[in-house]
Write a protein that holds these residues in place. Structure first.
Motif, PDB file in Angstrom:
ATOM      1  N   SER A 133       0.601  -1.477   0.265  1.00 20.30           N
ATOM      2  CA  SER A 133      -0.050   0.158  -0.332  1.00 20.30           C
ATOM      3  C   SER A 133       1.367   1.146   0.066  1.00 20.30           C
ATOM      4  O   SER A 133       2.224   1.261   0.184  1.00 20.30           O
ATOM      5  N   GLN A 134       0.307   2.677  -0.231  1.00 23.90           N
ATOM      6  CA  GLN A 134       0.790   3.325  -0.667  1.00 23.90           C
ATOM      7  C   GLN A 134       0.076   4.324   0.169  1.00 23.90           C
ATOM      8  O   GLN A 134      -1.388   4.660  -0.719  1.00 23.90           O
ATOM      9  N   THR A 135       0.152   5.379   0.760  1.00 21.53           N
ATOM     10  CA  THR A 135      -0.320   6.396   1.688  1.00 21.53           C
ATOM     11  C   THR A 135       0.506   7.291   1.918  1.00 21.53           C
ATOM     12  O   THR A 135       1.423   7.258   2.753  1.00 21.53           O
ATOM     13  N   ASP A 136      -0.154   8.593   2.161  1.00 24.02           N
ATOM     14  CA  ASP A 136      -0.113   9.687   3.295  1.00 24.02           C
ATOM     15  C   ASP A 136      -0.268   9.491   4.849  1.00 24.02           C
ATOM     16  O   ASP A 136      -1.707   9.719   4.350  1.00 24.02           O
ATOM     17  N   MET A 137       0.230   9.018   5.144  1.00 26.74           N
ATOM     18  CA  MET A 137       0.127   9.162   7.033  1.00 26.74           C
ATOM     19  C   MET A 137       0.091  10.364   7.796  1.00 26.74           C
ATOM     20  O   MET A 137      -0.227   9.875   9.159  1.00 26.74           O
ATOM     21  N   LYS A 164      -2.489   9.861  11.430  1.00 30.57           N
ATOM     22  CA  LYS A 164      -2.915   8.298  11.181  1.00 30.57           C
ATOM     23  C   LYS A 164      -1.634   7.306  11.854  1.00 30.57           C
ATOM     24  O   LYS A 164      -0.507   7.660  11.769  1.00 30.57           O
TER      25      LYS A 164
END
Length: 223
Positions: free
Chosen positions: A18-22, A25
């Motif tokens: 997965s890739q995301t701006d955390m 979070k």
């Protein structure tokens, strides 16, 4: 030690990336969530030196482990954040040598800012808590080279042979650099104004997970 390495290998065999701006979070580890996240990066990663910084709840009920493993050898370092009654204690392994640490008990924040640096070329390890050095050690210089190390983040109790706790532990703002940060850079991270890690960047995170190993949610620490 061997059991822990085997579990990490199993965790890396399957899963989705997965890739995301955390930002804001957290990875949340709770009962029955057994496998860690594998933090992905481009290139060769930290070969001789590295710094990892993260934030975690100070009153964790489930300990959290950061680990860096090169191949199948025991040339890894990892940090166990204390949990429950032992929330002010931690454990670091530096190339097979155990270091017990105590986190500042006077801190009243519900979370801690923690940075761990390792300089293999000079044999120096330093642990920073809330912008201040908490532990500093010197080791025989070996110049250990880490061949494209694998980086994991997960619940510590699983890898120590224990059972997950009933409640949760949370960790956020995980960054990794291929250098030892200066004291100013450590302070900047603690004050949330530092630069992102050039190996692992929480704001553009690539990670591998297996189904049901942890959840992603808002970072909330109880005071």
């Amino acid at each position: 030690m061997k059991t822990m390495v085997i579990l990490l290998i199993l965790a890396s065999v399957s899963g989705v990336i997965s890739q995301t701006d955390m930002a804001c979070k957290a990875f949340i580890f709770a009962k029955n969530y057994s496998l860690p996240a594998q933090l992905m990066y481009d290139g060769d990663g930290p070969n001789f030196t590295f710094t990892v910084c993260l934030r975690a709840c100070a009153n964790l009920t489930e300990s959290v482990m950061f680990s860096l493993i090169s191949g199948l050898l025991y040339d890894h370092l990892f940090l166990i954040l204390g949990s429950g009654p032992d929330s002010n204690t931690g454990l670091i392994w530096v190339e097979g040598q155990r270091v017990d640490v105590n986190f500042p008990a006077q801190n009243r924040r519900p979370w801690r800012s923690i940075c761990l640096s390792w300089d293999s070329l000079n044999g120096e390890m330093a642990l920073w808590v809330n912008g201040k050095i908490c532990e500093q050690r010197a080791y025989p210089i070996r110049g250990m080279y880490y061949q494209t190390p694998t980086i994991y983040l997960g619940p510590g109790q699983i890898f120590l042979g224990g059972k997950p706790k009933l409640e949760v532990g949370q960790v956020t703002d995980v960054h990794v650099w291929d250098k030892v940060l200066t004291s100013k850079e450590i302070t900047d991270f603690q004050k949330r104004r530092g630069t992102a890690g050039n190996v692992v960047n929480w704001r553009a995170l690539h990670y591998k997970r297996s189904d049901g190993d942890f959840t992603v949610g808002n970072f909330k620490c109880k005071a």
